[in-house]
Design a protein around this motif. Structure first.
Motif, PDB file in Angstrom:
ATOM      1  N   PHE A 278       0.838  -1.208   0.000  1.00 41.45           N
ATOM      2  CA  PHE A 278       0.000   0.000   0.000  1.00 41.45           C
ATOM      3  C   PHE A 278       0.874   1.260   0.000  1.00 41.45           C
ATOM      4  O   PHE A 278       0.538   2.253  -0.660  1.00 41.45           O
ATOM      5  N   GLU A 279       1.987   1.207   0.733  1.00 45.79           N
ATOM      6  CA  GLU A 279       2.887   2.368   0.753  1.00 45.79           C
ATOM      7  C   GLU A 279       3.451   2.623  -0.646  1.00 45.79           C
ATOM      8  O   GLU A 279       3.543   3.776  -1.093  1.00 45.79           O
ATOM      9  N   LYS A 280       3.821   1.536  -1.332  1.00 45.41           N
ATOM     10  CA  LYS A 280       4.339   1.681  -2.703  1.00 45.41           C
ATOM     11  C   LYS A 280       3.271   2.254  -3.644  1.00 45.41           C
ATOM     12  O   LYS A 280       3.581   2.961  -4.606  1.00 45.41           O
ATOM     13  N   LEU A 281       2.019   1.930  -3.366  1.00 49.83           N
ATOM     14  CA  LEU A 281       0.911   2.427  -4.194  1.00 49.83           C
ATOM     15  C   LEU A 281       0.508   3.856  -3.816  1.00 49.83           C
ATOM     16  O   LEU A 281      -0.377   4.441  -4.433  1.00 49.83           O
ATOM     17  N   GLY A 282       1.155   4.391  -2.764  1.00 48.59           N
ATOM     18  CA  GLY A 282       0.833   5.748  -2.318  1.00 48.59           C
ATOM     19  C   GLY A 282      -0.434   5.834  -1.498  1.00 48.59           C
ATOM     20  O   GLY A 282      -0.963   6.925  -1.261  1.00 48.59           O
ATOM     21  N   LEU A 283      -0.923   4.683  -1.017  1.00 50.75           N
ATOM     22  CA  LEU A 283      -2.157   4.657  -0.205  1.00 50.75           C
ATOM     23  C   LEU A 283      -1.742   4.637   1.272  1.00 50.75           C
ATOM     24  O   LEU A 283      -1.772   3.595   1.947  1.00 50.75           O
ATOM     25  N   ASP A 284      -1.352   5.807   1.757  1.00 48.46           N
ATOM     26  CA  ASP A 284      -0.732   5.915   3.075  1.00 48.46           C
ATOM     27  C   ASP A 284      -1.633   5.436   4.207  1.00 48.46           C
ATOM     28  O   ASP A 284      -1.175   4.791   5.153  1.00 48.46           O
ATOM     29  N   GLU A 285      -2.923   5.767   4.122  1.00 49.29           N
ATOM     30  CA  GLU A 285      -3.849   5.411   5.204  1.00 49.29           C
ATOM     31  C   GLU A 285      -3.906   3.892   5.377  1.00 49.29           C
ATOM     32  O   GLU A 285      -3.856   3.371   6.494  1.00 49.29           O
ATOM     33  N   TYR A 286      -4.007   3.171   4.233  1.00 52.70           N
ATOM     34  CA  TYR A 286      -4.064   1.712   4.293  1.00 52.70           C
ATOM     35  C   TYR A 286      -2.716   1.132   4.736  1.00 52.70           C
ATOM     36  O   TYR A 286      -2.666   0.109   5.431  1.00 52.70           O
TER      37      TYR A 286
END
Length: 465
Positions: A278-286
């Motif tokens: 998720f961090e790599k995808l830029g989805l910080d909250e997840y």
């Protein structure tokens, strides 16, 4: 109605335990005693196994198998001389019983005489009908001798005799790994899979070999076959997720990691990998949500705390990073990785005394990387603690005797303390090691660098280099 074997065993166990409670003496045939003893040994109930052996031999004093169980317990209790004596008696009565040689091998192994143990097992091989177990024991003895080639061959023969002995397969792969025989291991596994195309463990192992060789497409295919062979195989989903991560296919990786959460109890490793994706995808909250689940699932997993800390550090939210690394240190204050981050974060916050404490703790815990000594030194210079900085570098120089970075810093520090002879000594050492690194003096000790004598020495080296 006739009882099944399991029902008979349970009935015998119930009768036996009832007899122990009431002190009544009941009769059991020798096979019943063998089943009872085997059950207790399998479950680690040695005291009950000993009672069963004693009562069994009282009722069947000539039973070789019951005497062999007695030997097994004596070996377990390290009463090796007694066990050896009993085996010698049994050997004169029944020289063709392979279990006698196996227990002899066990005794030699306990005495660290693994070559004699191998000799005994080879004798057992000549008369046994169950070669798989003996080959497995042979493999273990060769491992004790660190003879990985012969260990590998023994485990291969074990697997040939019993193709479902996956512990032998794992041991074969351990030998291949130790011998750094990646391609040979793949050839072996592919040959095995030709005969056993639905062996999920072999597919899993060949996938790991391809992954190590960075042949990711082949690894992915192997893990897919492992899942086809057993769609409840958690290890295959985890490894497939790792491959998909490497390929940058983060959404697919997440799906595979999530499957493992549904198949069994959640693991901190799966949550951590999901968070990374998720961090790599830029989805910080997840990402943060899964990092939080990681440390909740396993508060002792340092990778979870480090992931959260590094997440905030990269965002330059140093206060949050410090909050989480402090939580981690409260749980495990002996973790070097935590203290390194503690020092680094405090440096960014200009909390230099805390940063210095962090680097000092890192060194105390055995982290002797050059960078750690250097960073601590530079903070001590910043704090004006020159003598402590010198002590720090004198420790470092024991590990890095030819480091220009250390020599230039020592030169500057000694000049600052008006110990010119030592200053010139270390300046010359630094210039001999790497004349280009003189910039350290210029950056850390500008007043020293501006001295005419220092500049002349530096220039003389630069001209000749």
């Amino acid at each position: 109605m006739q009882l099944s074997h399991n029902e008979e065993n349970n009935f015998s166990l119930t009768r036996f335990e009832s007899m122990l409670k009431t002190n009544d003496v009941l009769f059991f045939d020798s096979e019943e005693f063998e089943d009872i003893i085997h059950h207790y040994l399998e479950n680690g109930k040695i005291a009950l196994a000993k009672k069963a052996v004693k009562l069994g031999l009282a009722q069947h004093p000539t039973s070789t198998n019951l005497k062999l169980f007695k030997v097994e317990i004596l070996v377990f209790e390290d009463k090796l001389d007694l066990a050896d004596g009993l085996l010698n008696e049994l050997h004169t009565l029944e020289s063709s019983n392979e279990e006698i040689f196996i227990q002899k091998a066990n005794i030699f192994s306990k005495r660290d005489d693994h070559k004699k143990a191998i000799q005994m097992l080879e004798l057992a091989l000549e008369i046994t009908l169950d070669t798989a177990d003996v080959y497995s024991l042979l493999g273990m003895e060769y491992l004790f001798l660190e003879d990985f080639e012969n260990a590998k061959l023994s485990f291969m023969q074990c697997l040939e005799a019993d193709e479902e002995d996956y512990s032998a397969l794992y041991n074969i792969m351990y030998c291949f790994d130790f011998l750094e025989q990646k391609n040979e291991s793949i050839d072996f596994l592919n040959n095995f899979l030709n005969k056993n195309p639905y062996c999920e463990v072999a597919w899993h192992q060949v996938g790991k070999q391809y992954f190590d060789l960075k042949q990711l497409d082949k690894a992915l295919m192997a893990f897919d076959f492992a899942i086809i062979s057993d769609d409840y195989f958690i290890g295959a989903y985890l490894e497939k997720g790792k491959v998909l991560e490497k390929l940058g296919r983060y959404n697919e990786a997440i799906e595979n990691y999530k499957i493992t959460l549904d198949l069994d109890d959640p693991t901190s490793f799966a949550y951590l990998r999901i968070g990374k994706c998720f961090e790599k995808l830029g989805l910080d909250e997840y990402a943060l949500e899964n990092y939080s689940k990681t440390v909740h699932e396993d508060p002792l997993l340092d990778k979870g705390w480090i992931a959260i800390t590094d997440f905030y550090f990269k965002k330059k939210n140093y206060q949050k990073a410090l909050y989480y690394i402090n939580k981690a240190i409260n749980i495990d204050e002996e973790n070097v990785l935590y203290w390194k981050r503690f020092a680094k974060i405090n440096s960014r916050l200009n909390f230099f005394e805390e940063a210095e404490r962090g680097y000092q703790k890192t060194i105390e815990l055995g982290n002797y990387e050059l960078e750690t000594w250097i960073r601590r030194c530079d903070i001590l210079i910043n704090l004006g603690e020159y003598e402590t900085a010198i002590q720090n570098l004198m420790q470092a120089i024991e590990f890095y005797p030819d480091s220009a970075e250390i020599e230039y810093r020592l030169a500057g520090l000694y000049f600052n303390l008006n110990e010119g002879d030592k200053g010139y000594f270390h300046l010359n050492n630094g210039l001999k090691l790497d004349s280009e690194y003189y910039i350290i003096i210029e950056e850390l000790f500008p007043q020293i660098f501006s001295r005419k004598s220092v500049k002349e020495i530096i220039n003389s080296y630069l001209k000749t280099s």
